[in-house]
Design a protein around this motif. Structure first.
Motif, PDB file in Angstrom:
ATOM      1  N   ARG A  30      27.479  43.098  54.345  1.00  0.00           N
ATOM      2  CA  ARG A  30      27.106  41.756  54.795  1.00  0.00           C
ATOM      3  C   ARG A  30      27.470  40.701  53.754  1.00  0.00           C
ATOM      4  O   ARG A  30      27.394  39.500  54.024  1.00  0.00           O
ATOM      5  CB  ARG A  30      25.606  41.693  55.088  1.00  0.00           C
ATOM      6  N   ALA A  31      27.819  41.143  52.547  1.00  0.00           N
ATOM      7  CA  ALA A  31      28.167  40.221  51.460  1.00  0.00           C
ATOM      8  C   ALA A  31      29.509  40.613  50.870  1.00  0.00           C
ATOM      9  O   ALA A  31      30.036  41.698  51.121  1.00  0.00           O
ATOM     10  CB  ALA A  31      27.092  40.249  50.372  1.00  0.00           C
ATOM     11  N   GLN A  32      30.063  39.708  50.086  1.00  0.00           N
ATOM     12  CA  GLN A  32      31.250  40.004  49.293  1.00  0.00           C
ATOM     13  C   GLN A  32      30.795  40.148  47.850  1.00  0.00           C
ATOM     14  O   GLN A  32      29.959  39.381  47.364  1.00  0.00           O
ATOM     15  CB  GLN A  32      32.306  38.915  49.451  1.00  0.00           C
ATOM     16  N   HIS A  33      31.313  41.163  47.184  1.00  0.00           N
ATOM     17  CA  HIS A  33      30.817  41.539  45.866  1.00  0.00           C
ATOM     18  C   HIS A  33      31.883  41.249  44.813  1.00  0.00           C
ATOM     19  O   HIS A  33      33.012  41.722  44.907  1.00  0.00           O
ATOM     20  CB  HIS A  33      30.445  43.021  45.854  1.00  0.00           C
ATOM     21  N   LEU A  34      31.504  40.457  43.801  1.00  0.00           N
ATOM     22  CA  LEU A  34      32.407  40.099  42.717  1.00  0.00           C
ATOM     23  C   LEU A  34      31.826  40.581  41.396  1.00  0.00           C
ATOM     24  O   LEU A  34      30.625  40.443  41.145  1.00  0.00           O
ATOM     25  CB  LEU A  34      32.619  38.576  42.642  1.00  0.00           C
ATOM     26  N   GLU A  35      32.676  41.146  40.561  1.00  0.00           N
ATOM     27  CA  GLU A  35      32.253  41.573  39.220  1.00  0.00           C
ATOM     28  C   GLU A  35      32.779  40.574  38.198  1.00  0.00           C
ATOM     29  O   GLU A  35      33.959  40.201  38.214  1.00  0.00           O
ATOM     30  CB  GLU A  35      32.780  42.966  38.901  1.00  0.00           C
ATOM     31  N   VAL A  36      31.884  40.127  37.315  1.00  0.00           N
ATOM     32  CA  VAL A  36      32.249  39.185  36.256  1.00  0.00           C
ATOM     33  C   VAL A  36      32.095  39.900  34.925  1.00  0.00           C
ATOM     34  O   VAL A  36      31.017  40.407  34.595  1.00  0.00           O
ATOM     35  CB  VAL A  36      31.362  37.929  36.291  1.00  0.00           C
ATOM     36  N   THR A  37      33.172  39.959  34.176  1.00  0.00           N
ATOM     37  CA  THR A  37      33.151  40.620  32.872  1.00  0.00           C
ATOM     38  C   THR A  37      33.768  39.695  31.830  1.00  0.00           C
ATOM     39  O   THR A  37      34.355  38.662  32.160  1.00  0.00           O
ATOM     40  CB  THR A  37      33.934  41.942  32.910  1.00  0.00           C
ATOM     41  N   GLU A  38      33.641  40.095  30.572  1.00  0.00           N
ATOM     42  CA  GLU A  38      34.241  39.336  29.478  1.00  0.00           C
ATOM     43  C   GLU A  38      35.313  40.185  28.810  1.00  0.00           C
ATOM     44  O   GLU A  38      35.068  41.331  28.420  1.00  0.00           O
ATOM     45  CB  GLU A  38      33.184  38.934  28.450  1.00  0.00           C
ATOM     46  N   ARG A  39      36.512  39.626  28.685  1.00  0.00           N
ATOM     47  CA  ARG A  39      37.611  40.314  28.036  1.00  0.00           C
ATOM     48  C   ARG A  39      38.296  39.362  27.061  1.00  0.00           C
ATOM     49  O   ARG A  39      38.746  38.288  27.454  1.00  0.00           O
ATOM     50  CB  ARG A  39      38.637  40.806  29.066  1.00  0.00           C
ATOM     51  N   GLU A  40      38.333  39.773  25.820  1.00  0.00           N
ATOM     52  CA  GLU A  40      38.981  38.983  24.775  1.00  0.00           C
ATOM     53  C   GLU A  40      38.463  37.540  24.765  1.00  0.00           C
ATOM     54  O   GLU A  40      39.217  36.580  24.646  1.00  0.00           O
ATOM     55  CB  GLU A  40      40.503  38.995  24.959  1.00  0.00           C
ATOM     56  N   GLY A  41      37.151  37.418  24.905  1.00  0.00           N
ATOM     57  CA  GLY A  41      36.521  36.110  24.817  1.00  0.00           C
ATOM     58  C   GLY A  41      36.653  35.250  26.063  1.00  0.00           C
ATOM     59  O   GLY A  41      36.300  34.071  26.034  1.00  0.00           O
ATOM     60  N   GLN A  42      37.138  35.833  27.169  1.00  0.00           N
ATOM     61  CA  GLN A  42      37.302  35.075  28.404  1.00  0.00           C
ATOM     62  C   GLN A  42      36.565  35.764  29.540  1.00  0.00           C
ATOM     63  O   GLN A  42      36.511  36.995  29.612  1.00  0.00           O
ATOM     64  CB  GLN A  42      38.780  34.933  28.772  1.00  0.00           C
ATOM     65  N   SER A  43      35.992  34.969  30.443  1.00  0.00           N
ATOM     66  CA  SER A  43      35.341  35.514  31.620  1.00  0.00           C
ATOM     67  C   SER A  43      36.392  35.879  32.667  1.00  0.00           C
ATOM     68  O   SER A  43      37.328  35.121  32.911  1.00  0.00           O
ATOM     69  CB  SER A  43      34.359  34.499  32.211  1.00  0.00           C
ATOM     70  N   VAL A  44      36.221  37.043  33.277  1.00  0.00           N
ATOM     71  CA  VAL A  44      37.152  37.545  34.284  1.00  0.00           C
ATOM     72  C   VAL A  44      36.367  37.864  35.545  1.00  0.00           C
ATOM     73  O   VAL A  44      35.329  38.516  35.495  1.00  0.00           O
ATOM     74  CB  VAL A  44      37.890  38.812  33.784  1.00  0.00           C
ATOM     75  N   VAL A  45      36.882  37.424  36.703  1.00  0.00           N
ATOM     76  CA  VAL A  45      36.210  37.632  37.990  1.00  0.00           C
ATOM     77  C   VAL A  45      37.103  38.491  38.864  1.00  0.00           C
ATOM     78  O   VAL A  45      38.279  38.160  39.072  1.00  0.00           O
ATOM     79  CB  VAL A  45      35.916  36.300  38.693  1.00  0.00           C
ATOM     80  N   GLU A  46      36.546  39.591  39.379  1.00  0.00           N
ATOM     81  CA  GLU A  46      37.318  40.495  40.220  1.00  0.00           C
ATOM     82  C   GLU A  46      36.517  40.882  41.456  1.00  0.00           C
ATOM     83  O   GLU A  46      35.308  41.059  41.392  1.00  0.00           O
ATOM     84  CB  GLU A  46      37.676  41.773  39.447  1.00  0.00           C
ATOM     85  N   ASN A  47      37.217  41.037  42.600  1.00  0.00           N
ATOM     86  CA  ASN A  47      36.575  41.501  43.821  1.00  0.00           C
ATOM     87  C   ASN A  47      36.279  42.980  43.712  1.00  0.00           C
ATOM     88  O   ASN A  47      37.083  43.743  43.177  1.00  0.00           O
ATOM     89  CB  ASN A  47      37.488  41.253  45.028  1.00  0.00           C
ATOM     90  N   ARG A  48      35.130  43.386  44.210  1.00  0.00           N
ATOM     91  CA  ARG A  48      34.762  44.789  44.241  1.00  0.00           C
ATOM     92  C   ARG A  48      34.319  45.166  45.655  1.00  0.00           C
ATOM     93  O   ARG A  48      33.513  44.461  46.259  1.00  0.00           O
ATOM     94  CB  ARG A  48      33.598  45.058  43.268  1.00  0.00           C
ATOM     95  N   ARG A  49      34.844  46.257  46.170  1.00  0.00           N
ATOM     96  CA  ARG A  49      34.429  46.730  47.493  1.00  0.00           C
ATOM     97  C   ARG A  49      33.151  47.556  47.358  1.00  0.00           C
ATOM     98  O   ARG A  49      32.926  48.222  46.367  1.00  0.00           O
ATOM     99  CB  ARG A  49      35.522  47.575  48.140  1.00  0.00           C
ATOM    100  N   VAL A  50      32.320  47.482  48.401  1.00  0.00           N
ATOM    101  CA  VAL A  50      31.071  48.246  48.392  1.00  0.00           C
ATOM    102  C   VAL A  50      31.353  49.730  48.567  1.00  0.00           C
ATOM    103  O   VAL A  50      32.171  50.109  49.406  1.00  0.00           O
ATOM    104  CB  VAL A  50      30.166  47.760  49.554  1.00  0.00           C
TER     105      VAL A  50
END
Length: 368
Positions: A348-368
């Motif tokens: 029912r939702a879209q899932h995004l993962e937010v991580t930090e890499r080399e001092g920068q925030s990274v946003v990626e789609n994740r499937r359930v």
């Protein structure tokens, strides 16, 4: 009709050097470790409503460090009137500029296009801290119903600042106060009327709802001095209060001295005396009622921003919250440290993962 963002792009905003996400009208679940940039992402969404956003930060505070080059946010917003391209830009920390469909626009125009509500951890102490935070909370809810409420607030505050300057300078000639008190009275009466109308809408939305979250009885109360509702009576009260105000060096009567009182309706217990969990549940109930009332009035549920809300709920209430959000049809942006906090949402939702890499925030789609 569904109100939602379809694309959000950040450049040099907070911890995000560059991030771009494409989403649909479903809720958006953001998960990742603390400090990765989840809250920064939904703060950007909060700027799609009038004001300084959910953190009340200046444009300078939103600049990515250490570059400090300025920042830019772009979004495609789907409204009942179609798809609109909205851009926010701040050059080297200067006040942000708003462009809607390529044309410069005032912030108040955002309030006429979209409604954005939020609940963030700093609001958890709303009922036990000073009245300023409760007034701000009430005015944000009021603004969602009445986009011109912000202009009335600005007019009132501007006139009051000038009046307070006269008081601090011990100016006693009534000639200098007349025009300012007239402006304060007109704007102040409008503020009071808007606040009371907003509380009535919230009460109606709570009464009609069947929910696991407790209802709150809300009351607008005066400060030390009664605040009249009509412009003529408020002007007379300001004039009568001048001797006291001169001694204090500030204005002691008016809507800026009011407070919001909440009571756990089922128990008859003042909100400030409730447990921490009950206080949180009351806040969630109010946000949901606000959203429900707006959906009924405008035909579109507002965008919701719920920062770390799942961490404070047990599994039952968490599932109930998600069910209510989906029933509303709201694009709710929610943050949490792990994907398990959003398991009840499933597809029912879209899932995004937010991580930090080399001092920068990274946003990626994740499937359930």
């Amino acid at each position: 009709m569904s109100l939602h963002l379809t694309r959000l792009t950040l450049s040099h905003f907070r911890s995000h050097h560059h991030a771009s996400v494409e989403v649909d009208a479903r809720p958006v679940a953001l998960h990742g470790p603390n400090g990765a940039g989840k809250t920064n992402l939904i703060e950007a969404v909060s700027l799609f409503s009038p004001g300084r956003g959910m953190r009340r930060a200046s444009a300078q505070e939103m600049v990515r460090r250490p570059e400090a080059l300025g920042w830019k946010i772009e979004g495609l917003l789907q409204t009942g009137g179609g798809l609109h391209e909205i851009t926010f830009r701040s050059e080297a920390g200067a006040a942000r500029q708003v462009h809607i469909d390529g044309k410069a626009a005032p912030q108040v125009q955002l309030g006429r296009m979209a409604r954005v509500l939020w609940l963030i951890p700093s609001m958890d102490r709303l009922w036990i801290e000073g009245p300023e935070g409760r007034r701000r909370f009430l005015d944000r809810m009021t603004l969602s119903f009445f986009p011109d409420h912000a202009e009335q607030s600005l007019a009132y505050e501007k006139a009051m600042r000038e009046r307070n300057r006269l008081l601090r300078d011990q100016v006693r000639d009534g000639f200098w106060y007349g025009a300012l008190e007239g402006q304060m009275a007109e704007a102040g009466a409008a503020l009071q009327a808007n606040r009371r109308a907003a509380l009535a809408r919230l009460a109606g939305a709570q009464a009609e709802a069947e929910t696991q979250f407790p209802a709150a009885e809300l009351e607008l109360i005066d400060g030390e001095q009664p605040c009249p509702d009509s412009a003529s009576d408020l002007r007379a009260a300001l004039e009568a209060s001048r001797p006291r105000d001169l001694m204090a060096g500030r204005t002691l009567v008016g809507p800026h001295r009011g407070d919001l009182r909440g009571v756990f309706a089922a128990k008859g217990v003042p909100a400030e005396d409730c447990s921490t969990g009950e206080q949180k549940a009351l806040l969630i109930s109010l946000i949901l009622s606000n959203a429900r009332a707006l959906a009924a009035e405008t035909g579109a549920a507002p965008i919701l921003l719920l920062d770390e809300v799942a961490a404070h709920l047990d599994a039952g209430r968490r599932a109930a919250l998600y069910d209510e959000i989906c029933a509303l049809g709201s694009q709710a942006w929610m943050t949490g440290t792990g994907p398990e906090l959003f398991a009840e949402l499933g597809e029912r939702a879209q899932h995004l993962e937010v991580t930090e890499r080399e001092g920068q925030s990274v946003v990626e789609n994740r499937r359930v």
